[in-house]
Motif scaffolding. Structure first.
Motif, mmCIF file in Angstrom:
data_model
loop_
_atom_site.group_PDB
_atom_site.id
_atom_site.type_symbol
_atom_site.label_atom_id
_atom_site.label_comp_id
_atom_site.label_asym_id
_atom_site.label_seq_id
_atom_site.Cartn_x
_atom_site.Cartn_y
_atom_site.Cartn_z
ATOM 1 N N GLY A 73 0.779 -1.235 0.000
ATOM 2 C CA GLY A 73 0.000 0.000 0.000
ATOM 3 C C GLY A 73 0.800 1.269 0.000
ATOM 4 O O GLY A 73 0.761 2.026 -0.967
ATOM 5 N N ASN A 74 1.557 1.503 1.075
ATOM 6 C CA ASN A 74 2.169 2.823 1.205
ATOM 7 C C ASN A 74 3.210 3.120 0.130
ATOM 8 O O ASN A 74 3.281 4.243 -0.371
ATOM 9 C CB ASN A 74 2.779 3.001 2.599
ATOM 10 C CG ASN A 74 1.709 3.253 3.644
ATOM 11 O OD1 ASN A 74 0.680 3.862 3.338
ATOM 12 N ND2 ASN A 74 1.932 2.782 4.859
ATOM 13 N N THR A 75 4.002 2.121 -0.228
ATOM 14 C CA THR A 75 4.970 2.352 -1.306
ATOM 15 C C THR A 75 4.220 2.655 -2.590
ATOM 16 O O THR A 75 4.613 3.533 -3.366
ATOM 17 C CB THR A 75 5.879 1.126 -1.509
ATOM 18 O OG1 THR A 75 6.518 0.854 -0.269
ATOM 19 C CG2 THR A 75 6.933 1.378 -2.578
ATOM 20 N N VAL A 180 10.240 -2.847 10.618
ATOM 21 C CA VAL A 180 10.984 -3.249 9.426
ATOM 22 C C VAL A 180 10.067 -3.948 8.431
ATOM 23 O O VAL A 180 9.503 -4.997 8.743
ATOM 24 C CB VAL A 180 12.131 -4.226 9.807
ATOM 25 C CG1 VAL A 180 12.994 -4.521 8.582
ATOM 26 C CG2 VAL A 180 12.962 -3.682 10.940
ATOM 27 N N GLY A 181 9.901 -3.339 7.258
ATOM 28 C CA GLY A 181 9.182 -4.003 6.174
ATOM 29 C C GLY A 181 10.211 -4.441 5.152
ATOM 30 O O GLY A 181 10.742 -5.546 5.193
ATOM 31 N N THR A 182 10.552 -3.526 4.253
ATOM 32 C CA THR A 182 11.674 -3.802 3.341
ATOM 33 C C THR A 182 13.001 -3.623 4.066
ATOM 34 O O THR A 182 14.042 -4.061 3.590
ATOM 35 C CB THR A 182 11.670 -2.811 2.169
ATOM 36 O OG1 THR A 182 11.863 -1.481 2.692
ATOM 37 C CG2 THR A 182 10.355 -2.871 1.402
ATOM 38 N N GLY A 183 12.968 -2.917 5.183
ATOM 39 C CA GLY A 183 14.195 -2.595 5.898
ATOM 40 C C GLY A 183 14.819 -1.296 5.424
ATOM 41 O O GLY A 183 15.849 -0.860 5.954
ATOM 42 N N GLY A 184 14.209 -0.650 4.438
ATOM 43 C CA GLY A 184 14.769 0.589 3.901
ATOM 44 C C GLY A 184 14.892 1.676 4.961
ATOM 45 O O GLY A 184 15.957 2.303 5.102
ATOM 46 N N GLY A 225 2.450 -4.050 6.739
ATOM 47 C CA GLY A 225 3.547 -3.211 6.237
ATOM 48 C C GLY A 225 4.878 -3.495 6.898
ATOM 49 O O GLY A 225 5.917 -3.098 6.385
ATOM 50 N N ALA A 226 4.868 -4.184 8.026
ATOM 51 C CA ALA A 226 6.135 -4.496 8.694
ATOM 52 C C ALA A 226 6.194 -5.982 9.014
ATOM 53 O O ALA A 226 5.184 -6.668 9.030
ATOM 54 C CB ALA A 226 6.295 -3.676 9.967
ATOM 55 N N GLY A 227 7.402 -6.454 9.269
ATOM 56 C CA GLY A 227 7.607 -7.861 9.579
ATOM 57 C C GLY A 227 7.768 -8.677 8.307
ATOM 58 O O GLY A 227 7.585 -8.171 7.193
ATOM 59 N N GLY A 276 -0.843 0.881 12.568
ATOM 60 C CA GLY A 276 -0.497 -0.338 13.302
ATOM 61 C C GLY A 276 0.990 -0.525 13.506
ATOM 62 O O GLY A 276 1.447 -0.855 14.612
ATOM 63 N N THR A 277 1.780 -0.306 12.457
ATOM 64 C CA THR A 277 3.225 -0.500 12.623
ATOM 65 C C THR A 277 3.836 0.629 13.448
ATOM 66 O O THR A 277 4.890 0.451 14.052
ATOM 67 C CB THR A 277 3.957 -0.572 11.273
ATOM 68 O OG1 THR A 277 3.712 0.646 10.558
ATOM 69 C CG2 THR A 277 3.505 -1.746 10.449
ATOM 70 N N SER A 278 3.148 1.768 13.474
ATOM 71 C CA SER A 278 3.578 2.837 14.381
ATOM 72 C C SER A 278 3.353 2.364 15.817
ATOM 73 O O SER A 278 4.169 2.634 16.706
ATOM 74 C CB SER A 278 2.765 4.108 14.145
ATOM 75 O OG SER A 278 2.792 4.477 12.795
ATOM 76 N N PRO A 303 5.420 5.431 10.861
ATOM 77 C CA PRO A 303 5.390 5.350 9.381
ATOM 78 C C PRO A 303 4.132 5.911 8.731
ATOM 79 O O PRO A 303 4.207 6.478 7.653
ATOM 80 C CB PRO A 303 5.501 3.851 9.092
ATOM 81 C CG PRO A 303 6.054 3.252 10.336
ATOM 82 C CD PRO A 303 5.550 4.098 11.461
ATOM 83 N N ASP A 304 2.962 5.714 9.373
ATOM 84 C CA ASP A 304 1.764 6.286 8.743
ATOM 85 C C ASP A 304 0.705 6.599 9.795
ATOM 86 O O ASP A 304 0.876 6.344 10.986
ATOM 87 C CB ASP A 304 1.238 5.423 7.577
ATOM 88 C CG ASP A 304 0.596 4.113 7.995
ATOM 89 O OD1 ASP A 304 0.614 3.793 9.204
ATOM 90 O OD2 ASP A 304 0.067 3.410 7.116
ATOM 91 N N SER A 305 -0.405 7.168 9.301
ATOM 92 C CA SER A 305 -1.424 7.687 10.207
ATOM 93 C C SER A 305 -2.515 6.654 10.485
ATOM 94 O O SER A 305 -2.783 5.764 9.665
ATOM 95 C CB SER A 305 -2.067 8.917 9.552
ATOM 96 O OG SER A 305 -3.326 9.172 10.110
HETATM 97 N N1 PMP Z 1 4.978 0.612 8.313
HETATM 98 C C1 PMP Z 1 4.164 0.710 7.256
HETATM 99 C C2 PMP Z 1 2.728 1.092 7.499
HETATM 100 C C3 PMP Z 1 4.643 0.483 5.969
HETATM 101 O O1 PMP Z 1 3.829 0.573 4.905
HETATM 102 C C4 PMP Z 1 6.004 0.138 5.808
HETATM 103 C C5 PMP Z 1 6.518 -0.153 4.421
HETATM 104 N N2 PMP Z 1 6.213 -1.464 3.995
HETATM 105 C C6 PMP Z 1 6.813 0.030 6.940
HETATM 106 C C7 PMP Z 1 6.266 0.271 8.182
HETATM 107 C C8 PMP Z 1 8.255 -0.397 6.873
HETATM 108 O O2 PMP Z 1 9.071 0.456 6.160
HETATM 109 P P1 PMP Z 1 10.328 -0.111 5.391
HETATM 110 O O3 PMP Z 1 9.815 -0.785 4.145
HETATM 111 O O4 PMP Z 1 11.150 1.087 5.064
HETATM 112 O O5 PMP Z 1 11.036 -1.079 6.270
#
Ligand code: PMP
Length: 466
Positions: A73-75, A180-184, A225-227, A276-278, A303-305
């Motif tokens: 989604g976010n990307t 960490v999702g992509t880890g970027g 988005g994470a994990g 959620g990942t926040s 990371p998001d709202s």
């Molecule tokens: N939280 C959310 C809501 C995301 O969309 C992402 C990206 N997949 C992350 C955390 C993790 O970010 P990153 O890909 O830079 O590790």
């Protein structure tokens, strides 16, 4: 007032906000970096802009081109808005379980969205990444962003997120926390902060429970988005190249429940609406802060709202129906019928035939009417399971009935002969359940099937309620 000369200039330079209420009583200062202030609403705007600019520089993307990605989604939102601004077509492949709000956002920016079943092995042609890659290969002028392995993803954070944190804390940051999702995000930011601090900044990965990054089993989870999930049929657990694991000092494993309840607390106690990942990252930051003294400054990425999750984590009906309830099971709820909130259920590998499933349940001594769930095989025969990993429910009696009515069916997959069941959360009122004959109700505790109730248990209660 900051004036930006373009939408793209409104990516980055997000504020740090001290958490006064949630941080009350904690010795270190805890600051949240509000990535939802990016123009597209998430941390991924930074990576999206960086990857598109790098592709242009490398001659991979040219006017009239198509930006393609598989993303939760976010990307995709970041890519879609940058593509819209620069005049590219955007095509996004997203998991079917992605929040409806995010899908609508993608379409609002003019992206074409293809929903993909999200839990197949990495090698399967239907896997999100393979679908996106196949589309890009077949489309002239298409460029596949490949955020998981694209060095321009972490690089975005090395040149922006990291320096911003260093500048805005005047070099006082001692601990950096991110999911960490992509880890970027974690890798690029950590690379800068480690370098700037001479290696002293500690980097903490907040990892959803079940994610393999922090040592989980790769099972499905709720936080998006994470994990890192892992299909049990995948032969290898391939981690993204964007994730530089050498930069992580510690992992904190955070359950879906803790992530969700922390996100809700942030809204209600701090006035900060986060996703959620926040919640995952914030839960880790708060836990970390308990250990530290006054000299420390913790920065946590948001990371998001929470606006993306109004129909899930912030919706009381959703919370009740998935069993993410803060309190003990109240009288009159389904939860009160379970002998033990984390009791667990019988689990069978999803590939078993009717006869093999019946044999296995009999071997375990499972009573004829006790339900078992066919689920992705993670080597467990008993426990809790995410409903997304379940293919069917059976009992010894239902399996025997299949064999009796058609002996040939005994060799068919048991999953084809499941009995109907509904899912309810522990917090659901018994009086609200439809009581159809033979109905099996799978009960979700903290989002996972942890017990069952059958009609005979419900009838007397429901009658006494009315
Ligand atoms: N939280 C959310 C809501 C995301 O969309 C992402 C990206 N997949 C992350 C955390 C993790 O970010 P990153 O890909 O830079 O590790």
């Amino acid at each position: 007032m900051t004036v930006h000369e373009s939408v793209l200039d409104a990516i980055g330079d997000t504020p740090l906000v001290r958490l006064r209420r949630l941080g009350e009583g904690l010795r270190p200062k805890v600051y949240a970096k509000l990535e939802f202030q990016n123009i597209g609403g998430s941390v991924k705007d930074r990576a999206a802009l960086s990857m598109i600019r790098a592709a242009e520089r490398d001659g991979l993307l040219a006017p009239g081109g198509t930006v393609v990605e598989g993303t939760s989604g976010n990307t995709g939102i970041g890519l879609a808005l940058v593509a819209a601004h620069l005049g590219y077509r955007a095509v996004v492949f997203a998991p079917a379980a992605t929040a409806a709000e995010k899908i609508r956002l993608l379409r609002a920016y003019g992206a074409e969205v293809h929903l993909v079943s999200d839990f197949v092995p990495r090698s399967h042609p239907g896997h999100l990444a393979n679908r996106a890659a196949a589309f890009a290969a077949a489309t002239p002028g298409a460029w596949l962003a490949q955020q998981y392995d694209n060095p321009a993803n972490p690089a975005a954070h090395e040149v922006s997120t990291g320096p911003e944190i260093w500048r805005d804390t005047a070099g006082r940051v001692t601990h950096f926390v991110a999911s960490v999702g992509t880890g970027g995000t974690i890798s690029g930011t950590a690379r800068f902060l480690k370098h700037a601090s001479g290696g002293s900044v500690q980097v903490i990965a907040a990892d959803p429970d079940h994610s393999t990054y922090g040592g989980g089993d790769g099972g499905a989870k709720y936080v998006e988005g994470a994990g890192h999930a892992l299909h049990p049929d995948s032969t290898e657990d391939i981690w993204p190249e964007a994730f530089d694991i050498a930069l992580v000092d510690r992992y904190f494993r955070i359950t879906d429940k803790e992530s969700i309840l922390t996100a809700r607390r942030a809204a209600r106690e701090e006035g900060l609406l986060i996703g959620g990942t926040s919640g995952t990252a914030l839960a880790a930051a708060l836990r970390l802060a308990e250990e530290l003294d006054e000299g420390n400054t913790v920065v946590v990425i948001i990371p998001d709202s929470g606006r993306n999750y109004l129909s899930t984590y912030f919706d009381d009906v959703w919370l009740t129906s998935t069993g993410f309830c803060a309190s003990e099971a109240a009288a009159g709820t389904v939860g009160a019928l379970l002998p033990d909130a984390s009791a667990g259920v019988q689990l069978l590998a999803t590939g078993l035939t009717v006869s093999a499933a019946a044999r296995e349940l009999t071997r375990r001594g499972v009573p004829a009417d006790e339900p078992a769930f066919l689920a992705l095989d993670r080597g467990r025969s008993f426990g809790t399971v995410h409903p997304r990993e379940v293919t069917a429910a059976v009992t010894v009696r239902s399996l025997a009935a299949v064999g009796q009515s058609d002996p040939l069916a005994a060799d068919e997959p048991a999953a084809l002969h499941g009995i109907p069941f509904s899912l309810v959360g522990t917090g659901t009122a018994v009086a609200d359940l439809a009581l159809e004959a033979g109905q099996l109700v799978a009960v979700l505790v903290d989002g996972r099937i942890a017990g069952t109730v059958v009609r005979s248990q419900l009838r007397p209660l429901a009658l006494s309620e009315s």
